[in-house]
Design a protein around this motif. Structure first.
Motif, PDB file in Angstrom:
ATOM      1  N   LYS A   8       0.897  -1.255  -0.011  1.00  0.00           N
ATOM      2  CA  LYS A   8       0.030   0.199   0.069  1.00  0.00           C
ATOM      3  C   LYS A   8       1.003   1.284   0.029  1.00  0.00           C
ATOM      4  CE  LYS A   8      -3.633  -2.436   0.271  1.00  0.00           C
ATOM      5  NZ  LYS A   8      -2.999  -3.755   0.033  1.00  0.00           N
ATOM      6  N   PRO A   9       0.207   2.423  -0.462  1.00  0.00           N
ATOM      7  CA  PRO A   9       1.012   3.617  -0.569  1.00  0.00           C
ATOM      8  C   PRO A   9       1.875   4.223   0.725  1.00  0.00           C
ATOM      9  CG  PRO A   9      -0.927   4.167  -1.868  1.00  0.00           C
ATOM     10  CD  PRO A   9      -1.174   2.760  -1.053  1.00  0.00           C
ATOM     11  N   THR A  10       1.203   4.177   1.918  1.00  0.00           N
ATOM     12  CA  THR A  10       1.916   4.602   3.127  1.00  0.00           C
ATOM     13  C   THR A  10       3.233   3.367   3.471  1.00  0.00           C
ATOM     14  OG1 THR A  10       1.541   5.144   5.279  1.00  0.00           O
ATOM     15  CG2 THR A  10       0.543   2.993   4.689  1.00  0.00           C
ATOM     16  N   VAL A  11       3.030   2.120   3.034  1.00  0.00           N
ATOM     17  CA  VAL A  11       4.215   1.555   3.333  1.00  0.00           C
ATOM     18  C   VAL A  11       5.297   1.490   2.441  1.00  0.00           C
ATOM     19  CG1 VAL A  11       4.721  -1.176   3.527  1.00  0.00           C
ATOM     20  CG2 VAL A  11       2.280  -0.347   4.273  1.00  0.00           C
ATOM     21  N   ARG A  12       4.923   1.708   1.082  1.00  0.00           N
ATOM     22  CA  ARG A  12       5.903   2.019   0.239  1.00  0.00           C
ATOM     23  C   ARG A  12       6.830   3.438   0.417  1.00  0.00           C
ATOM     24  NH1 ARG A  12       4.904  -0.283  -5.052  1.00  0.00           N
ATOM     25  NH2 ARG A  12       5.927   1.529  -6.128  1.00  0.00           N
ATOM     26  N   GLU A  13       6.047   4.400   0.934  1.00  0.00           N
ATOM     27  CA  GLU A  13       6.530   5.624   1.413  1.00  0.00           C
ATOM     28  C   GLU A  13       7.778   5.311   2.329  1.00  0.00           C
ATOM     29  OE1 GLU A  13       3.376   8.276   2.187  1.00  0.00           O
ATOM     30  OE2 GLU A  13       2.737   8.187   0.283  1.00  0.00           O
ATOM     31  N   ARG A  14       7.453   4.525   3.481  1.00  0.00           N
ATOM     32  CA  ARG A  14       8.269   4.447   4.636  1.00  0.00           C
ATOM     33  C   ARG A  14       9.134   3.161   4.657  1.00  0.00           C
ATOM     34  NH1 ARG A  14       3.977   5.113   9.285  1.00  0.00           N
ATOM     35  NH2 ARG A  14       5.606   4.447  10.616  1.00  0.00           N
ATOM     36  N   ALA A  15       9.244   2.268   3.505  1.00  0.00           N
ATOM     37  CA  ALA A  15      10.122   1.387   3.589  1.00  0.00           C
ATOM     38  C   ALA A  15      11.503   1.731   2.977  1.00  0.00           C
ATOM     39  CB  ALA A  15       9.558   0.347   2.435  1.00  0.00           C
ATOM     40  N   ASP A  16      12.487   0.778   3.504  1.00  0.00           N
ATOM     41  CA  ASP A  16      13.903   1.084   2.864  1.00  0.00           C
ATOM     42  C   ASP A  16      13.982   0.834   1.669  1.00  0.00           C
ATOM     43  OD1 ASP A  16      14.767   1.722   5.621  1.00  0.00           O
ATOM     44  OD2 ASP A  16      14.815  -0.615   6.078  1.00  0.00           O
ATOM     45  N   LEU A  17      13.228  -0.246   1.044  1.00  0.00           N
ATOM     46  CA  LEU A  17      13.441  -0.383  -0.069  1.00  0.00           C
ATOM     47  C   LEU A  17      11.987  -0.971  -0.763  1.00  0.00           C
ATOM     48  CD1 LEU A  17      16.819  -2.618  -0.786  1.00  0.00           C
ATOM     49  CD2 LEU A  17      16.225  -0.239  -1.671  1.00  0.00           C
ATOM     50  N   VAL A  18      11.699  -0.718  -2.115  1.00  0.00           N
ATOM     51  CA  VAL A  18      10.353  -1.252  -2.545  1.00  0.00           C
ATOM     52  C   VAL A  18      10.632  -2.312  -3.517  1.00  0.00           C
ATOM     53  CG1 VAL A  18       7.970  -0.611  -3.700  1.00  0.00           C
ATOM     54  CG2 VAL A  18       9.244   1.013  -2.103  1.00  0.00           C
ATOM     55  N   ILE A  19      10.016  -3.425  -3.503  1.00  0.00           N
ATOM     56  CA  ILE A  19       9.891  -4.540  -4.513  1.00  0.00           C
ATOM     57  C   ILE A  19       8.659  -4.216  -5.234  1.00  0.00           C
ATOM     58  CG2 ILE A  19      10.087  -7.033  -4.744  1.00  0.00           C
ATOM     59  CD1 ILE A  19      12.529  -5.923  -3.376  1.00  0.00           C
ATOM     60  N   ASP A  20       8.989  -3.998  -6.611  1.00  0.00           N
ATOM     61  CA  ASP A  20       7.629  -3.619  -7.564  1.00  0.00           C
ATOM     62  C   ASP A  20       7.057  -4.821  -8.101  1.00  0.00           C
ATOM     63  OD1 ASP A  20       7.255  -0.734  -7.290  1.00  0.00           O
ATOM     64  OD2 ASP A  20       9.257  -0.631  -8.306  1.00  0.00           O
ATOM     65  N   ALA A  21       8.134  -5.879  -8.626  1.00  0.00           N
ATOM     66  CA  ALA A  21       7.594  -6.868  -9.242  1.00  0.00           C
ATOM     67  C   ALA A  21       6.820  -7.940  -8.216  1.00  0.00           C
ATOM     68  CB  ALA A  21       8.573  -7.745  -9.759  1.00  0.00           C
ATOM     69  N   VAL A  22       5.960  -8.552  -8.437  1.00  0.00           N
ATOM     70  CA  VAL A  22       5.124  -9.457  -7.537  1.00  0.00           C
ATOM     71  C   VAL A  22       5.928 -10.779  -7.706  1.00  0.00           C
ATOM     72  CG1 VAL A  22       3.061 -10.438  -6.599  1.00  0.00           C
ATOM     73  CG2 VAL A  22       2.987  -8.152  -7.656  1.00  0.00           C
ATOM     74  N   ASP A  23       7.145 -10.742  -7.260  1.00  0.00           N
ATOM     75  CA  ASP A  23       7.874 -11.980  -7.167  1.00  0.00           C
ATOM     76  C   ASP A  23       9.070 -11.719  -6.061  1.00  0.00           C
ATOM     77  OD1 ASP A  23       9.747 -14.101  -7.677  1.00  0.00           O
ATOM     78  OD2 ASP A  23      10.094 -13.368  -9.990  1.00  0.00           O
ATOM     79  N   LEU A  24       8.704 -12.940  -5.101  1.00  0.00           N
ATOM     80  CA  LEU A  24       9.502 -12.810  -4.089  1.00  0.00           C
ATOM     81  C   LEU A  24      11.055 -13.035  -4.053  1.00  0.00           C
ATOM     82  CD1 LEU A  24       7.299 -14.089  -1.203  1.00  0.00           C
ATOM     83  CD2 LEU A  24       8.346 -11.967  -1.128  1.00  0.00           C
ATOM     84  N   ALA A  25      11.271 -13.950  -5.273  1.00  0.00           N
ATOM     85  CA  ALA A  25      12.703 -14.149  -5.857  1.00  0.00           C
ATOM     86  C   ALA A  25      13.708 -12.793  -5.935  1.00  0.00           C
ATOM     87  CB  ALA A  25      12.674 -14.933  -6.999  1.00  0.00           C
ATOM     88  N   GLU A  26      12.909 -11.774  -5.995  1.00  0.00           N
ATOM     89  CA  GLU A  26      13.555 -10.536  -6.163  1.00  0.00           C
ATOM     90  C   GLU A  26      14.486 -10.222  -5.023  1.00  0.00           C
ATOM     91  OE1 GLU A  26      13.507  -7.902  -8.842  1.00  0.00           O
ATOM     92  OE2 GLU A  26      12.642  -9.860 -10.017  1.00  0.00           O
ATOM     93  N   VAL A  27      13.872 -10.878  -3.766  1.00  0.00           N
ATOM     94  CA  VAL A  27      14.503 -10.500  -2.587  1.00  0.00           C
ATOM     95  C   VAL A  27      16.182 -11.100  -2.453  1.00  0.00           C
ATOM     96  CG1 VAL A  27      14.496 -10.628   0.149  1.00  0.00           C
ATOM     97  CG2 VAL A  27      12.351 -10.147  -1.510  1.00  0.00           C
ATOM     98  N   ILE A  28      16.174 -12.113  -3.142  1.00  0.00           N
ATOM     99  CA  ILE A  28      17.164 -13.127  -2.970  1.00  0.00           C
ATOM    100  C   ILE A  28      18.584 -12.402  -3.072  1.00  0.00           C
ATOM    101  CG2 ILE A  28      18.638 -15.049  -4.069  1.00  0.00           C
ATOM    102  CD1 ILE A  28      15.696 -16.423  -4.788  1.00  0.00           C
ATOM    103  N   ALA A  29      18.874 -11.239  -4.155  1.00  0.00           N
ATOM    104  CA  ALA A  29      19.859 -10.447  -4.401  1.00  0.00           C
ATOM    105  C   ALA A  29      20.304  -9.796  -3.490  1.00  0.00           C
ATOM    106  CB  ALA A  29      19.696  -9.719  -5.453  1.00  0.00           C
TER     107      ALA A  29
END
Length: 213
Positions: free
Chosen positions: A188-209
């Motif tokens: 949600k927008p408020t979470v995107r604003e306050r996160a350290d990083l935003v993962i846009d793709a709906v793919d948790l494999a993006e976190v592996i890097a």
């Protein structure tokens, strides 16, 4: 005492570990899916207090048969990349936790199937094979999520700097704030604003890097 780990990854469940909102699947059984979905969306945007919202949504489940748990589990879709992420965490000596404002009655099946190491969620009160419309015990809210991440880190000897919190809703913000890295995923927008990083793709494999090697 749990074995030490190199790092800790903690995910929210609904709309993060899995693509569904479990309470909405259960509400479908009562013919109140649309009503509960709207209330869930407001809670995830942070427009209403999570605990108050959860109690009102659970009230809408009054009378639903406990058989609904199996039907809900059958409809659950793991998020793309979740198995790859969990495998990568384990390969690198990490631990995976899931802390959810959802329900143990579903997570107790889903979490071990996906390879999750530890998990915590709410429990639904039942009587004579049906839901009573009440939460059994304390509610896993934003503060409880943050405390759980810290507790699991301590249990496994992981410094907070080597913890990752992944979530989508307002009740994930506290655990994202105490973690070494807070990741907004499908958020949600408020979470995107306050996160350290935003993962846009709906793919948790993006976190592996981002994981320690």
């Amino acid at each position: 005492m749990p074995a030490p780990a190199r790092f800790l990854v903690v995910l929210d469940a609904d709309s993060t570990l899995i693509r569904n909102e479990v309470i909405e699947l259960l509400a479908d059984e009562a013919g109140r899916g649309a009503e509960v979905a709207a209330a869930t969306e407001a809670a995830m945007r942070g427009e209403v207090d999570f605990a108050t919202s959860l109690r009102s949504r659970v009230k809408a489940l009054t009378g639903v048969s406990t058989d609904a748990f199996a039907r809900a589990i059958a409809r659950i879709e793991p998020t793309p990349g979740v198995r790859e992420l969990i495998a990568a965490v384990h390969e690198r000596g990490g631990v995976v936790g899931v802390v959810s404002g959802g329900f143990h009655e579903v997570l107790d099946t889903i979490a071990p199937d996906l390879g999750v190491d530890v998990w915590r969620a709410n429990r639904l009160a039942t009587s004579e094979g049906a839901l009573t419309g009440e939460v059994d015990g304390g509610i896993v809210d934003a503060t409880a999520k943050a405390e759980t991440l810290q507790s699991w880190a301590a249990d496994h000897g992981v410094p907070l700097a080597l913890t990752f919190a992944i979530g989508d809703g307002a009740n994930d913000l506290e655990m994202m704030a105490v973690a070494g890295l807070g990741l907004a995923f499908n958020a949600k927008p408020t979470v995107r604003e306050r996160a350290d990083l935003v993962i846009d793709a709906v793919d948790l494999a993006e976190v592996i890097a981002l994981l320690p090697r």
